[in-house]
Design an enzyme around this catalytic site. Sequence first.
Site, PDB file in Angstrom:
ATOM      1  N   GLY A  90      42.775 108.033  -4.820  1.00 40.34           N
ATOM      2  CA  GLY A  90      43.052 106.790  -5.527  1.00 40.34           C
ATOM      3  C   GLY A  90      44.258 106.048  -4.979  1.00 40.34           C
ATOM      4  O   GLY A  90      44.898 106.471  -4.013  1.00 40.34           O
ATOM      5  N   ILE A  92      47.453 103.132  -6.465  1.00 39.65           N
ATOM      6  CA  ILE A  92      48.696 103.209  -7.232  1.00 39.65           C
ATOM      7  C   ILE A  92      48.411 103.213  -8.727  1.00 39.65           C
ATOM      8  O   ILE A  92      47.444 102.598  -9.202  1.00 39.65           O
ATOM      9  CB  ILE A  92      49.643 102.043  -6.863  1.00 39.65           C
ATOM     10  CG1 ILE A  92      51.071 102.342  -7.347  1.00 39.65           C
ATOM     11  CG2 ILE A  92      49.130 100.713  -7.406  1.00 39.65           C
ATOM     12  CD1 ILE A  92      52.131 101.509  -6.670  1.00 39.65           C
ATOM     13  N   THR A  93      49.230 103.932  -9.458  1.00 38.32           N
ATOM     14  CA  THR A  93      49.152 103.890 -10.912  1.00 38.32           C
ATOM     15  C   THR A  93      50.555 104.064 -11.487  1.00 38.32           C
ATOM     16  O   THR A  93      51.501 104.396 -10.783  1.00 38.32           O
ATOM     17  CB  THR A  93      48.187 104.955 -11.464  1.00 38.32           C
ATOM     18  OG1 THR A  93      47.885 104.646 -12.830  1.00 38.32           O
ATOM     19  CG2 THR A  93      48.770 106.355 -11.393  1.00 38.32           C
ATOM     20  N   HIS A  95      52.822 105.759 -14.809  1.00 39.03           N
ATOM     21  CA  HIS A  95      52.918 106.658 -15.958  1.00 39.03           C
ATOM     22  C   HIS A  95      54.198 106.353 -16.713  1.00 39.03           C
ATOM     23  O   HIS A  95      55.237 106.040 -16.090  1.00 39.03           O
ATOM     24  CB  HIS A  95      52.942 108.121 -15.510  1.00 39.03           C
ATOM     25  CG  HIS A  95      51.734 108.560 -14.759  1.00 39.03           C
ATOM     26  ND1 HIS A  95      50.454 108.360 -15.222  1.00 39.03           N
ATOM     27  CD2 HIS A  95      51.611 109.183 -13.562  1.00 39.03           C
ATOM     28  CE1 HIS A  95      49.596 108.853 -14.349  1.00 39.03           C
ATOM     29  NE2 HIS A  95      50.271 109.349 -13.331  1.00 39.03           N
ATOM     30  N   PHE A 174      44.002 112.492 -15.451  1.00 38.69           N
ATOM     31  CA  PHE A 174      43.789 111.183 -16.070  1.00 38.69           C
ATOM     32  C   PHE A 174      45.041 110.728 -16.801  1.00 38.69           C
ATOM     33  O   PHE A 174      45.919 111.527 -17.136  1.00 38.69           O
ATOM     34  CB  PHE A 174      42.614 111.244 -17.055  1.00 38.69           C
ATOM     35  CG  PHE A 174      42.881 112.098 -18.275  1.00 38.69           C
ATOM     36  CD1 PHE A 174      43.422 111.535 -19.430  1.00 38.69           C
ATOM     37  CD2 PHE A 174      42.601 113.453 -18.277  1.00 38.69           C
ATOM     38  CE1 PHE A 174      43.676 112.314 -20.552  1.00 38.69           C
ATOM     39  CE2 PHE A 174      42.848 114.243 -19.391  1.00 38.69           C
ATOM     40  CZ  PHE A 174      43.387 113.669 -20.531  1.00 38.69           C
ATOM     41  N   CYS A 191      45.647 100.374  -9.534  1.00 38.27           N
ATOM     42  CA  CYS A 191      44.624 101.051  -8.728  1.00 38.27           C
ATOM     43  C   CYS A 191      44.194 100.222  -7.527  1.00 38.27           C
ATOM     44  O   CYS A 191      43.112 100.426  -6.965  1.00 38.27           O
ATOM     45  CB  CYS A 191      43.419 101.417  -9.594  1.00 38.27           C
ATOM     46  SG  CYS A 191      43.848 102.537 -10.942  1.00 38.27           S
TER      47      CYS A 191
END
Length: 242
Positions: A90, A92-93, A95, A174, A191
Site C-alpha cells: 500500500g 501512505i496512511t 494513524h 487495518f 493511500c
Amino acid sequence: MNATIQFKDLGLKDYKETWDYQEVLFNQIIAIKSQNRKEAIQKPTPNYFLFVEHPHVYTLGKSGHIENLLISEEKLEAIGAKYYKINRGGDITYHGPGQIVGYPILDLENFFTDIHKYLRLLEEMVILTLAEYGLKAERSKGETGVWLDVGTPFVRKICALGVRASRWVTMHGFALNVNTDLGYFDNMIPCGIKGKAVTSLNVELGVAQVSMEEVKGKLLKHFVALFNAEIKTKIEETTLIL
C-alpha cells in the site's frame, strides 16, 4: 493446525515500538515454521491479534510515493507527528488517537492459504461492524479498505488496509477511523488516491464520541466468526510483552 488466536489490547502505544513488537511475534512464527521443516514432530505455530491506538504518525508502504505526504519534516514536528517508511503493502496512511488499529499476526496455514481471501475477510469484519451502527459500508473495486457511498461523488474511506505476508505469516493490518481527528488527513493524499475523502464513525453518526471499547468488541466478535477462530486473551508469558 492451531485456530487459537492470542489477543492483546496495547492501548495507546508508539508506532515504532509496536512495529518492533509485531516483528518479534512475526519472526517467532517464521522460526517455528522453519524448524518444523526439519523435525518429524511438528510444533503448532501461534497466532496473535493486537489492538492499538498510535500517537500521530504517517506511514508509507513499499509501493508508496513520498510525494503523497504533503508536508515537510519541520511541519511534521510542529504538529507532533512522526513518519516511517515501512514493509507493508500500500501507499501512505495516517494513524492517530481515536482510530482503532488492528494487527493480526497469523500463520494462515492454520486457517487457509489465500492472501486475497484474508484481505476480504478483514474488510468484511469492518463492514459487518459498521452495519451494526446502521451504516452501509462496502468495498471499492480495485482498492483495498472499506468505503461509504461507493460509485457516487460522495465516496469516502473509513478504514484503510495494508498487510505484509511471508511464508503465509501476516503482519500489519487495518485502521478504522472511529473518533479520529480527520484534519490530519489533509497533510497527505490518502493511500495515494486523489479526490477521495476520508471519514470516521463519529462523523457518520453525527455524535461527538463513539465508544472505542464497544467498537473493539464488535470487531473482535466478527473476526472470530469469520476466521472460525478461538480467542485467548492472554499472550503466552514466553512471548515479549509490551
